[in-house]
Design an enzyme around this catalytic site. Structure first.
Site, PDB file in Angstrom:
ATOM      1  N   ASP A 139       0.870  -1.180   0.000  1.00  0.00           N
ATOM      2  CA  ASP A 139       0.000   0.000   0.000  1.00  0.00           C
ATOM      3  C   ASP A 139       0.906   1.229   0.000  1.00  0.00           C
ATOM      4  O   ASP A 139       1.609   1.501   0.982  1.00  0.00           O
ATOM      5  CB  ASP A 139      -0.885  -0.035   1.242  1.00  0.00           C
ATOM      6  CG  ASP A 139      -1.888   1.110   1.289  1.00  0.00           C
ATOM      7  OD1 ASP A 139      -1.703   2.101   0.561  1.00  0.00           O
ATOM      8  OD2 ASP A 139      -2.852   1.020   2.068  1.00  0.00           O
ATOM      9  N   HIS A 140       0.886   1.976  -1.095  1.00  0.00           N
ATOM     10  CA  HIS A 140       1.810   3.102  -1.247  1.00  0.00           C
ATOM     11  C   HIS A 140       1.509   4.253  -0.287  1.00  0.00           C
ATOM     12  O   HIS A 140       2.324   5.167  -0.126  1.00  0.00           O
ATOM     13  CB  HIS A 140       1.788   3.622  -2.690  1.00  0.00           C
ATOM     14  CG  HIS A 140       3.144   3.958  -3.224  1.00  0.00           C
ATOM     15  ND1 HIS A 140       4.147   4.489  -2.437  1.00  0.00           N
ATOM     16  CD2 HIS A 140       3.669   3.856  -4.473  1.00  0.00           C
ATOM     17  CE1 HIS A 140       5.224   4.689  -3.170  1.00  0.00           C
ATOM     18  NE2 HIS A 140       4.964   4.314  -4.410  1.00  0.00           N
TER      19      HIS A 140
END
Length: 432
Positions: free
Chosen positions: A404-405
């Site tokens: 998850d950036h």
């Protein structure tokens, strides 16, 4: 008479399916007896009676669905009639002053008067607290959808408004507003929308109803892809040392009349060890903050007949390889039998998904919210390569980290995968 309500048996459960009644009408019930099996969005769980009595009436039959908090059966005392509908609640005594109720629970009772010649809309009855009888989730949905709770006739216990009532009212309001004339709004640029395509159904096709688990998988993974900006880091490692270590361990375990360990057991142990040095990967995203988890709970994706389930090995970094192996076998068996408890499938901080046993070389996995990462592991395969400066047949394994950036940057993901590869290529570091 006591109403048995549909319980909340998982953190994501909104409704439940009655899988099977263990007691029938007329059966004596003791506190602690299993009354019914409930199919949730994750498993089939047993629901126990909280008090003694006799099962007087079953309101939700096997295979039927009910929202959380809805009555599914009624319990009476010994000697009371069974199989009869519950009597209507008596009107409150007009002279009795009711004390103010606790803030989270007391809401307003509802007047169900419907005299002939008038509208059947329900007028809420006032109480000292001036509230309407409704669940917290129903109140939240009403705020988000702009629905006035005072206009809704609750279908829950005692006229309590539940989420289904709010959704129904919102749908009616939408229909009514669509039918009413409105002032034309300024034209807005057309936005592309994904159209829902309904396939043509032929006589030879089979329609398979969605189970609670399949509905939850569809909802949660769709939300994951829509809300979590995924990115992927892939690395292929030399799996020869990993295979060699497993063979050596299993030879000794068999000689000691103990269970073998799998490649996945070693991977889970290695992941847990490496996560100690990469707390950013062992995190979750919330709108207010990033949660860095102080403990390492590794989820293991297990395929079942009804869908994917992720049981959790808690504190995996503190457990031995053989302990992880034994716990994995137990949890996987319970997952396939749909007997997992709530504490066995919640609270994960990182997930491992391994399709190597199906001969899959490489794949990417969808993050299991609210976690920030998931590791996809492929099969150990033999292929041509260079070993000690010479051409040889070598064993390779490819793994991909989905991140998850919002939580993990590219360099952080790369460092985790690099260090994990180092441990798997020298796997004694994982078991020492």
């Amino acid at each position: 008479m006591t109403e048995i309500l549909m319980p909340r048996l998982s953190d994501t459960m909104e409704e439940g399916v009655v899988a099977a009644w263990r007691k029938q009408v007329g059966d004596e019930v003791k506190a602690g007896d299993v009354l019914v099996e409930i199919e949730t969005d994750k498993a089939v769980m047993e629901h126990e009676a909280y008090e003694d009595g006799v099962l007087a009436e079953i309101l939700v039959k096997d295979g039927d669905t009910a929202p959380i908090g809805a009555p599914i059966a009624r319990l009476v005392g010994a000697g009371e009639p069974v199989g009869e509908p519950a009597p209507a609640p008596a009107a409150p005594e007009p002279t009795r002053a009711e004390p103010p109720a606790p803030e989270p629970i007391v809401e307003k009772a509802r007047n169900r008067s419907g005299e002939s010649g008038g509208d059947s809309a329900v007028a809420p009855r006032s109480t000292g607290a001036g509230r309407i009888l409704s669940s917290p989730l129903a109140r939240r949905d009403a705020r988000e959808l702009g629905v006035d709770l005072a206009t809704i006739d609750g279908s829950g216990p005692g006229g309590r408004i539940i989420r289904a009532d709010v959704a129904k009212a919102a749908g009616g309001a939408t229909t009514a507003s669509a039918a009413a004339p409105s002032v034309p709004a300024p034209a807005a640029p057309a936005q592309p929308q994904a159209a829902a395509v309904t396939p043509a159904v032929e006589e030879t096709d089979e329609l398979i109803p969605l189970t609670s688990i399949r509905k939850t998988i569809a909802r949660r993974l769709t939300e994951s892809m829509q809300t979590s900006p995924h990115f992927y880091v892939t690395k292929t490692i030399d799996a020869g040392p990993l295979s060699k270590l497993r063979a050596q361990l299993n030879e000794r375990l068999v000689a000691a009349d103990r269970k073998k360990v799998s490649v996945n057991d070693i991977i889970v142990r290695a992941v847990a060890v490496v996560l100690r040095d990469h707390p950013v990967v062992n995190s979750s995203f919330t709108p207010e903050a990033i949660v860095r988890h102080g403990r390492i709970h590794v989820g293991i994706a297990v395929a079942t007949e009804t869908g994917l389930v992720v049981p959790v090995i808690r504190d995996a970094d503190t457990k031995s390889l053989t302990s992880i192996s034994a716990e994995t076998r137990t949890l996987a068996g319970k997952a396939r039998d749909r007997k997992l408890g709530l504490d066995e499938m919640t609270g994960g901080t990182f997930t491992v998904s391994n399709l190597g046993m199906f001969g899959i070389d490489h794949f990417t996995a969808v993050i299991n919210p609210p976690e920030a990462a998931i590791l996809a592991v492929g099969a150990v395969r033999s292929e041509p390569g260079v070993k000690d400066g010479e051409l040889a047949v070598v064993q390779k394994m490819t793994m991909t980290l989905s991140s998850d950036h919002r939580v993990i940057d590219g360099a952080q993901a790369a460092e985790f995968v690099r260090d994990l590869a180092g441990v798997l290529e020298d796997p004694w570091l994982a078991v020492a």
